[in-house]
Design a protein around this motif. Structure first.
Motif, PDB file in Angstrom:
ATOM      1  N   LEU A 288      17.655  23.578  45.496  1.00  0.00           N
ATOM      2  CA  LEU A 288      16.516  24.143  46.096  1.00  0.00           C
ATOM      3  C   LEU A 288      16.350  24.145  47.450  1.00  0.00           C
ATOM      4  CD1 LEU A 288      13.619  24.747  45.304  1.00  0.00           C
ATOM      5  CD2 LEU A 288      13.057  22.321  44.819  1.00  0.00           C
ATOM      6  N   HIS A 289      15.544  25.113  47.963  1.00  0.00           N
ATOM      7  CA  HIS A 289      15.237  25.084  49.334  1.00  0.00           C
ATOM      8  C   HIS A 289      13.834  25.417  49.525  1.00  0.00           C
ATOM      9  CE1 HIS A 289      15.584  25.652  53.857  1.00  0.00           C
ATOM     10  NE2 HIS A 289      15.132  26.619  53.570  1.00  0.00           N
ATOM     11  N   VAL A 290      13.068  24.891  50.281  1.00  0.00           N
ATOM     12  CA  VAL A 290      11.825  24.912  50.533  1.00  0.00           C
ATOM     13  C   VAL A 290      11.307  25.112  51.999  1.00  0.00           C
ATOM     14  CG1 VAL A 290       9.401  23.915  50.372  1.00  0.00           C
ATOM     15  CG2 VAL A 290      10.877  23.471  48.562  1.00  0.00           C
ATOM     16  N   ARG A 291      10.840  26.285  52.477  1.00  0.00           N
ATOM     17  CA  ARG A 291      10.849  26.585  53.974  1.00  0.00           C
ATOM     18  C   ARG A 291       9.206  26.782  54.077  1.00  0.00           C
ATOM     19  NH1 ARG A 291      11.056  30.943  57.755  1.00  0.00           N
ATOM     20  NH2 ARG A 291      12.089  30.276  59.485  1.00  0.00           N
ATOM     21  N   VAL A 292       8.650  25.782  55.201  1.00  0.00           N
ATOM     22  CA  VAL A 292       7.454  25.877  55.507  1.00  0.00           C
ATOM     23  C   VAL A 292       6.978  26.802  56.872  1.00  0.00           C
ATOM     24  CG1 VAL A 292       5.143  24.678  56.041  1.00  0.00           C
ATOM     25  CG2 VAL A 292       7.132  23.762  54.455  1.00  0.00           C
ATOM     26  N   ALA A 293       6.273  27.881  56.604  1.00  0.00           N
ATOM     27  CA  ALA A 293       5.968  28.438  57.926  1.00  0.00           C
ATOM     28  C   ALA A 293       4.591  28.944  58.057  1.00  0.00           C
ATOM     29  CB  ALA A 293       6.919  29.921  58.099  1.00  0.00           C
ATOM     30  N   ALA A 294       4.304  30.087  57.861  1.00  0.00           N
ATOM     31  CA  ALA A 294       2.751  30.547  57.586  1.00  0.00           C
ATOM     32  C   ALA A 294       2.957  30.884  56.280  1.00  0.00           C
ATOM     33  CB  ALA A 294       2.604  31.943  58.361  1.00  0.00           C
ATOM     34  N   GLY A 295       2.724  29.552  55.428  1.00  0.00           N
ATOM     35  CA  GLY A 295       2.887  29.629  54.071  1.00  0.00           C
ATOM     36  C   GLY A 295       4.274  28.870  53.594  1.00  0.00           C
TER      37      GLY A 295
ATOM     38  N   VAL B 175      14.680  21.088  53.078  1.00  0.00           N
ATOM     39  CA  VAL B 175      13.479  21.463  53.644  1.00  0.00           C
ATOM     40  C   VAL B 175      13.834  22.003  55.030  1.00  0.00           C
ATOM     41  CG1 VAL B 175      11.217  20.517  54.282  1.00  0.00           C
ATOM     42  CG2 VAL B 175      12.278  19.626  52.267  1.00  0.00           C
ATOM     43  N   GLY B 176      13.001  23.401  55.267  1.00  0.00           N
ATOM     44  CA  GLY B 176      13.082  23.895  56.396  1.00  0.00           C
ATOM     45  C   GLY B 176      11.927  24.287  57.027  1.00  0.00           C
ATOM     46  N   GLY B 177      12.048  24.966  58.386  1.00  0.00           N
ATOM     47  CA  GLY B 177      10.860  25.201  59.087  1.00  0.00           C
ATOM     48  C   GLY B 177       9.883  24.314  59.487  1.00  0.00           C
ATOM     49  N   LEU B 178       8.543  24.267  59.335  1.00  0.00           N
ATOM     50  CA  LEU B 178       7.718  23.248  59.672  1.00  0.00           C
ATOM     51  C   LEU B 178       8.137  21.924  58.912  1.00  0.00           C
ATOM     52  CD1 LEU B 178       4.504  25.160  60.204  1.00  0.00           C
ATOM     53  CD2 LEU B 178       5.909  24.174  62.000  1.00  0.00           C
ATOM     54  N   GLY B 179       8.683  22.194  57.499  1.00  0.00           N
ATOM     55  CA  GLY B 179       8.979  21.097  56.510  1.00  0.00           C
ATOM     56  C   GLY B 179       9.754  20.106  57.173  1.00  0.00           C
ATOM     57  N   VAL B 180      10.881  20.424  58.261  1.00  0.00           N
ATOM     58  CA  VAL B 180      11.497  19.463  58.880  1.00  0.00           C
ATOM     59  C   VAL B 180      10.774  18.583  59.696  1.00  0.00           C
ATOM     60  CG1 VAL B 180      13.518  19.123  60.723  1.00  0.00           C
ATOM     61  CG2 VAL B 180      13.608  21.198  58.848  1.00  0.00           C
TER      62      VAL B 180
END
Length: 376
Positions: free
Chosen positions: A194-201, A308-313
């Motif tokens: 499972l990959h979860v990426r936080v950006a603008a959402g 976890v990617g993007g802002l999640g890191v």
């Protein structure tokens, strides 16, 4: 023979720098058969052999399998609400040319034209360009049309970006980042990731057996629009209570009593990096919302690893306890003893463009083998 050729090409792509002997062992063929396969693919200008990087060891120099200097290339592009990047990628995943530019344009025509021009400039030998892959903010339908609230694009046809290439693929940036982490990143050894990426959402994807679960319409992975948030809050997507509105830069601004920022990603990075006590408290609150939502996804999807990617890191680094405690508290009891690890993505902001290149290369390799087979 074409089946073995396909297997060899995929092996060289997945493990750049592999030797012919090692490839023969992994394919379960004799060294003579491997030599024949390499010869055929060299004649087709797909593979070649060359010296390995110097190791300092004595003895006969090692040769490795490499992309042919006249071999196929893939162009991959990542398009966000602020900028775009185009990479040209050879067999094995090495980037051989790259360009990026800001656009800030809600009119798709000039953005698509600029991306097309960048691809042409990076691939003057147009006959080598076999595939184009596009990662873009927003869901992409099976007929390659994107709806992106961040870009302000609705039903925009991405197929003109194919140009003269043989194959074309386009997908949501977070979903393609999931594929990249599974293929070349932190989830390479996971069977269900499972990959979860936080950006603008928030977006992401589930990878099962090395394949992206795209859904019936090709729009799976819109995790930020799960109703894990405040049901009184209406999202720009049209739904209420969307999880993404509790985790992004607008959530941090709301917690700090500030207006919604024009660039929520840049704003979130400033807040997360701040030493101000209020900023740290807001960061912990948002980090907990991230962890709680991940728990809901794990309960429902049953992966063996979460990246976890993007802002999640950055949230994971700034407030690890807030993320992990909320994650564990949200898990069903039977899962807590062997909870899937939640780890930072290895590919960082390059995840979407790497995923676009990998998906395009998968199609290109199929096309190369089909050409080797010849007419039916």
């Amino acid at each position: 023979m074409t089946t073995r050729s396909a297997q060899l090409l995929r092996l060289v792509h997945a493990r750049p720098g592999i030797t012919r002997a090692e490839a023969a062992r992994l394919l379960g063929v004799s060294t003579g058969a491997a030599t024949e396969l390499v010869g055929r693919l060299t004649a087709a200008e797909v593979l070649t052999e060359g010296p390995a990087a110097p190791s300092g060891a004595r003895g006969r120099p090692t040769t490795v399998l490499l992309p042919h200097p006249a071999g196929p290339l893939v162009a991959a592009a990542s398009i966000t609400s602020e900028n775009f990047q185009v990479d040209v990628v050879e067999l094995g995943g090495t980037v051989v040319g790259s360009v990026s530019a800001n656009h800030g344009d809600r009119d798709p025509a000039p953005v698509l034209a600029a991306v097309t021009d960048a691809i042409r400039a990076l691939t003057p030998e147009n006959t080598r360009l076999r595939g184009v892959g596009i990662a873009i903010t927003g869901p992409v339908s099976r007929d390659q049309r994107v709806d992106s609230s961040g870009l302000g694009w609705h039903g925009v046809d991405l197929r003109p970006l194919k140009g003269e290439a043989d194959v074309f693929v386009a997908g949501n940036d977070a979903m393609l980042a999931a594929a990249a982490e599974s293929g070349r990143g932190a989830a390479a050894e996971a069977s269900i990731a499972l990959h979860v990426r936080v950006a603008a959402g928030i977006g992401g994807g589930i990878i099962a057996g090395g394949r992206i679960v795209t859904g019936a319409l090709g729009a799976a992975g819109e995790f930020g629009h799960l109703p894990f948030g405040d049901p009184r809050r209406r999202c720009s997507c049209g739904a209420s209570g969307c999880w993404g509105n509790e985790v992004d830069g607008t959530a941090l601004a709301r917690l700090l009593g500030r207006p919604a920022p024009p660039d929520p990603i840049a704003y979130a990075r400033r807040v997360i990096a701040s030493d101000d006590a209020d900023a740290r408290a807001a960061t912990r609150t948002v980090a907990a919302e991230l962890g709680r939502g991940i728990a809901g996804l794990v309960n429902g999807l049953d992966p063996d690893l979460v990246t976890v990617g993007g802002l999640g890191v950055e949230l994971l680094e700034a407030a690890p306890d807030a993320v992990q405690n909320a994650y564990r508290d949200g898990l069903m009891t039977f899962r807590r003893g062997s909870a899937p690890p939640v780890v930072a993505a290895a590919l960082g902001d390059d995840g979407p463009i790497v995923g676009a290149a990998e998906e395009a290369w998968g199609l290109v390799l199929d096309e190369v083998v089909s050409r080797l087979r010849g007419p039916a």
